[in-house]
Design an enzyme around this catalytic site. Structure first.
Site, PDB file in Angstrom:
ATOM      1  N   ASP A 122       0.890  -1.093   0.011  1.00  0.00           N
ATOM      2  CA  ASP A 122      -0.007  -0.046  -0.035  1.00  0.00           C
ATOM      3  C   ASP A 122       1.019   1.241  -0.025  1.00  0.00           C
ATOM      4  OD1 ASP A 122      -2.409   1.367   0.073  1.00  0.00           O
ATOM      5  OD2 ASP A 122      -2.604   1.234   2.178  1.00  0.00           O
ATOM      6  N   HIS A 166       2.851   3.726  -8.898  1.00  0.00           N
ATOM      7  CA  HIS A 166       2.751   2.247  -9.082  1.00  0.00           C
ATOM      8  C   HIS A 166       3.969   2.021  -9.974  1.00  0.00           C
ATOM      9  CE1 HIS A 166      -1.150   2.273  -7.726  1.00  0.00           C
ATOM     10  NE2 HIS A 166      -1.683   3.095  -8.632  1.00  0.00           N
ATOM     11  N   LEU A 200      11.617 -20.755  -4.687  1.00  0.00           N
ATOM     12  CA  LEU A 200      10.599 -19.579  -4.254  1.00  0.00           C
ATOM     13  C   LEU A 200       9.207 -19.881  -5.204  1.00  0.00           C
ATOM     14  CD1 LEU A 200      10.002 -17.167  -2.491  1.00  0.00           C
ATOM     15  CD2 LEU A 200      10.763 -15.686  -4.421  1.00  0.00           C
TER      16      LEU A 200
HETATM   17  C1  FPP Z   1      -1.447   0.473  -3.187  1.00  0.00           C
HETATM   18  O1  FPP Z   1      -1.053   1.840  -3.508  1.00  0.00           O
HETATM   19  C2  FPP Z   1      -1.126  -0.370  -4.398  1.00  0.00           C
HETATM   20  C3  FPP Z   1      -1.871  -0.881  -5.446  1.00  0.00           C
HETATM   21  C4  FPP Z   1      -3.226  -0.704  -5.798  1.00  0.00           C
HETATM   22  C5  FPP Z   1      -1.169  -1.634  -6.606  1.00  0.00           C
HETATM   23  C6  FPP Z   1      -0.003  -2.412  -6.473  1.00  0.00           C
HETATM   24  C7  FPP Z   1       0.736  -2.202  -7.695  1.00  0.00           C
HETATM   25  C8  FPP Z   1       2.173  -2.113  -7.538  1.00  0.00           C
HETATM   26  C9  FPP Z   1       3.050  -2.491  -6.521  1.00  0.00           C
HETATM   27  C10 FPP Z   1       2.692  -2.006  -8.989  1.00  0.00           C
HETATM   28  C11 FPP Z   1       3.535  -3.304  -9.502  1.00  0.00           C
HETATM   29  C12 FPP Z   1       2.417  -4.459  -9.588  1.00  0.00           C
HETATM   30  C13 FPP Z   1       2.611  -5.453 -10.299  1.00  0.00           C
HETATM   31  C14 FPP Z   1       1.874  -6.682 -10.287  1.00  0.00           C
HETATM   32  C15 FPP Z   1       3.819  -5.562 -11.378  1.00  0.00           C
HETATM   33  P1  FPP Z   1      -2.403   2.779  -3.548  1.00  0.00           P
HETATM   34  O2  FPP Z   1      -2.363   3.240  -4.889  1.00  0.00           O
HETATM   35  O3  FPP Z   1      -3.467   2.232  -2.672  1.00  0.00           O
HETATM   36  O4  FPP Z   1      -1.630   3.917  -2.677  1.00  0.00           O
HETATM   37  P2  FPP Z   1      -2.458   5.183  -1.695  1.00  0.00           P
HETATM   38  O5  FPP Z   1      -3.212   4.176  -0.703  1.00  0.00           O
HETATM   39  O6  FPP Z   1      -1.222   5.848  -1.145  1.00  0.00           O
HETATM   40  O7  FPP Z   1      -3.416   5.753  -2.651  1.00  0.00           O
END
Ligand code: FPP
Length: 257
Positions: free
Chosen positions: A30, A47, A141
């Site tokens: 997150d 992201h 893994l």
């Molecule tokens: C949460 O941060 C993250 C996500 C919803 C997506 C997770 C994605 C990645 C780590 C990118 C790479 C992933 C892959 C599978 C290649 P948020 O957007 O909810 O952050 P916020 O709460 O600060 O808005």
């Protein structure tokens, strides 16, 4: 195929004790948006940086000898975000798997994807199916991506599968126990997570692995996911090593230990 050299993380260069490592680590990644916002960047930049952190974390987990790493890549609720962000995330997930698959194979990492894959764009679903097929024989893994995943949806899917067996006369309702439910989840061969890490400070499960985390140790760090570096990862594993796992029982502590 050759890949840019990577410095291997050696457990002997860390304060970790291999005997006290978790077998399965699950992560709620997150805080990409907040990290980007604080730097005046777009959420998609966040992201993108999260992808880099994810790559580092996969190889750190492999180097340390963890057996299972499961990450929450896209929840069944994430479709509610703007079209631009959902499209950007789908593109990123496709780009990332295309870019990483050969290196994952080179490192003999087994890729799994859990979630309602049939609802994903065809190209992404096909890429994931191919990655799973090409790595299914590896024994090191296991890296599991939870994509279009929701813990409640997983429970519903398990109930449907069990109900189908009852309807076909293959199962009697009185035979259903906890093992029956576990066997009908998305990855029945993967043990429950020992450690659940959540970045960016929120104290909730957000519909992630609801059944599987019944006895997981939880570690929450204020660091947003893009800032979750190797030292953060090691700190979470050190914290886990101190935990005494009781699984509901009473443990007599030896005063000399
Ligand atoms: C949460 O941060 C993250 C996500 C919803 C997506 C997770 C994605 C990645 C780590 C990118 C790479 C992933 C892959 C599978 C290649 P948020 O957007 O909810 O952050 P916020 O709460 O600060 O808005």
């Amino acid at each position: 195929m050759l890949f840019p050299p990577r410095t291997k993380l050696k457990i002997k260069d860390t304060p970790l004790d291999s005997a006290r490592l978790p077998v399965h680590v699950a992560i709620i990644m997150d805080g990409n948006g907040r990290w980007a916002n604080a730097k005046g960047l777009s959420r998609l930049h966040g992201h993108d940086q999260g992808y880099r952190t994810l790559k580092d974390t996969v190889y750190a987990a492999d180097d340390l000898g963890l057996k299972f790493l499961t990450v929450y890549g896209f929840s069944s609720e994430n479709w509610r975000r703007s079209q631009e962000e959902v499209g950007g995330l789908m593109d990123l997930m496709l780009r990332a798997m295309k870019a990483e698959i050969e290196e994952l194979i080179y490192n003999e990492i087994k890729v799994r994807v859990i979630g309602r894959m049939h609802e994903l764009p065809d190209a992404l679903r096909e890429e994931y199916e191919s990655a799973m097929r090409r790595t299914e024989h590896f024994t090191g893994l296991t890296f599991t991506l939870a994509i279009n995943y929701g813990g409640r949806a997983e429970t519903v899917d398990a109930i449907r599968a069990i109900a189908d067996k009852i309807k076909r006369g293959e199962l009697d309702p009185s035979q259903i126990d906890e093992a029956t439910v576990s066997q009908h989840l998305y990855a029945p061969d993967i043990p429950d997570p020992d450690l659940l890490i959540r970045t960016a400070g929120e104290l909730r499960l957000s519909n992630f692995l609801l059944w599987e985390t019944a006895y997981s140790e939880i570690y929450v760090t204020p660091a947003p996911w893009p800032a979750f570096d190797q030292s953060e990862f090691i700190a979470s594993l050190m914290d886990y090593a101190k935990r005494i796992r009781k699984f509901g029982a009473v443990i007599e502590l030896n005063p000399e230990t």
